[in-house]
Design an enzyme around this catalytic site. Structure first.
Site, PDB file in Angstrom:
ATOM      1  N   ASN B  30       0.981  -1.381  -0.062  1.00  0.00           N
ATOM      2  CA  ASN B  30       0.043   0.117   0.104  1.00  0.00           C
ATOM      3  C   ASN B  30       0.819   1.295  -0.067  1.00  0.00           C
ATOM      4  O   ASN B  30       1.557   1.624   0.869  1.00  0.00           O
ATOM      5  CB  ASN B  30      -0.851  -0.092   1.101  1.00  0.00           C
ATOM      6  CG  ASN B  30      -1.994  -0.762   0.961  1.00  0.00           C
ATOM      7  OD1 ASN B  30      -2.829  -0.569   0.044  1.00  0.00           O
ATOM      8  ND2 ASN B  30      -2.377  -1.757   1.763  1.00  0.00           N
ATOM      9  N   SER B  35       4.901  14.144  -0.185  1.00  0.00           N
ATOM     10  CA  SER B  35       5.717  15.054  -0.801  1.00  0.00           C
ATOM     11  C   SER B  35       7.208  14.515  -0.905  1.00  0.00           C
ATOM     12  O   SER B  35       7.538  13.575  -0.291  1.00  0.00           O
ATOM     13  CB  SER B  35       5.441  16.480  -0.229  1.00  0.00           C
ATOM     14  OG  SER B  35       5.704  16.724   0.967  1.00  0.00           O
ATOM     15  N   SER B  36       8.096  15.454  -1.226  1.00  0.00           N
ATOM     16  CA  SER B  36       9.265  15.085  -1.893  1.00  0.00           C
ATOM     17  C   SER B  36      10.524  15.351  -1.185  1.00  0.00           C
ATOM     18  O   SER B  36      11.483  15.562  -1.869  1.00  0.00           O
ATOM     19  CB  SER B  36       9.209  15.715  -3.225  1.00  0.00           C
ATOM     20  OG  SER B  36       9.015  17.297  -3.035  1.00  0.00           O
ATOM     21  N   GLU B  91       9.451  14.960  -9.644  1.00  0.00           N
ATOM     22  CA  GLU B  91       8.714  14.083 -10.589  1.00  0.00           C
ATOM     23  C   GLU B  91       8.324  14.847 -11.893  1.00  0.00           C
ATOM     24  O   GLU B  91       8.131  16.099 -11.754  1.00  0.00           O
ATOM     25  CB  GLU B  91       7.839  13.442 -10.012  1.00  0.00           C
ATOM     26  CG  GLU B  91       6.384  14.191  -9.659  1.00  0.00           C
ATOM     27  CD  GLU B  91       6.435  14.539  -8.215  1.00  0.00           C
ATOM     28  OE1 GLU B  91       7.097  14.705  -7.662  1.00  0.00           O
ATOM     29  OE2 GLU B  91       5.089  14.565  -7.700  1.00  0.00           O
TER      30      GLU B  91
END
Lengths: 145, 145, 145
Positions: B30, B35-36, B91
């Site tokens: 799952n 965020s990054s 991304e």
């Protein structure tokens, strides 16, 4: 895991979604959207969970809102379970419960086929609503112990 | 942290995405989209993680699906790392791996410039696919210890 | 819980969003998007939290980016609190802070009305920005102890 669904009208699309969550019994928790795998050994129930208000609850859900009076909106989840309880959840939408549920079941069948797993059981939940002014539907698979 | 990517065809866009996740080695968990940011001290590996089925796995991912036969679809992630291991993931998408990767790298460079950090290293992962009937691509950065 | 907001320009929409998060003081953590309930007993502060870099932080946020020079973009959150500290967060967007905030407040009022709860207090945060080349705004409610 709990499969629930709800539908409602609201003053705005966000309120209609909130009201549909309340109708499904999951309006007073914080849902964290997860992708669609059921851990082996999980138990799946077709009932409302008893969740503490404000809890962080992992969840797969499908939702749809519309402000087009008369429009039919439906969403569905299908849960396929393998022999050991491992499962895959697929979500879909459509105009009727039956249409949405059939799409979700077919996606579950492909997910099992590509994994080479035996599809021991398929559960489904679906909900449809004809919009009055601003409506929402939600179907959810809630992970809670 | 693990950088992985995959591509696949499927009967529906959701199945193509599921199949691309399987091809990337992260189809049976799952994913929780985050965020990054890479925590200081994290180790980044270009290999597939060994994840328990059904686990809740924080993840940054880029995905794209298409039902246009012949269309080229690509996604990429770039990970910039500072001297202490703190990092930023960006991304992007495009038509080719190279196009998507270059966009992601430029975004990482700006993210380091605005933070006043030294870009010690850039890692990237990208994947492209020419759609047959219904295809999907996914590039992911998976957080797992 | 912390209410924060930020606005910024960037080279790409994703960088503008990243820069707006930095301006709001939450650019160096991993945000996990959750739905919109405040647990009973939570304390809400209109200040920036002190977050460890890279931490996983549950968060409700509204964001908007635009590449249309001159366009006005705004987002807002309103937090309604009941007598026991239980709360509901609603997000909205618009052209001005005031417009976005009013929408969010009205949604909170309906959320309390349908729950049959007394709206003891409403907090709001909003931000607006006129786009130069590529701009972003973000308003967030961050859950952190």
């Amino acid at each position: 895991m709990y499969l629930v669904a709800g539908k409602a009208e609201g003053k705005t699309p966000l309120n209609a979604f909130d009201n549909a969550l309340l109708a499904a019994g999951i309006g007073d928790v914080n849902l964290i959207k997860v992708s669609s795998i059921v851990p082996p050994g999980a138990e799946v129930r077709m009932e409302r969970p008893n969740l503490p208000r404000g809890a962080l609850v992992p969840c797969v859900y499908a939702e749809r809102t519309s402000e087009v009076p008369g429009e039919r909106i439906a969403v569905a989840l299908a849960v396929g379970l393998a022999d050991d309880g491992f499962g895959v959840v697929m979500e879909s939408e459509g105009e009727t419960e039956e249409e949405a549920a059939q799409k979700a079941i077919q996606m579950v069948e492909e997910a099992f086929r590509v994994r080479g797993l035996n599809l021991q059981q398929v559960l489904r939940i679906a909900v449809e609503h004809q919009v009055v002014a601003c409506g929402g539907v939600v179907a959810a698979c809630v992970y809670w112990r």
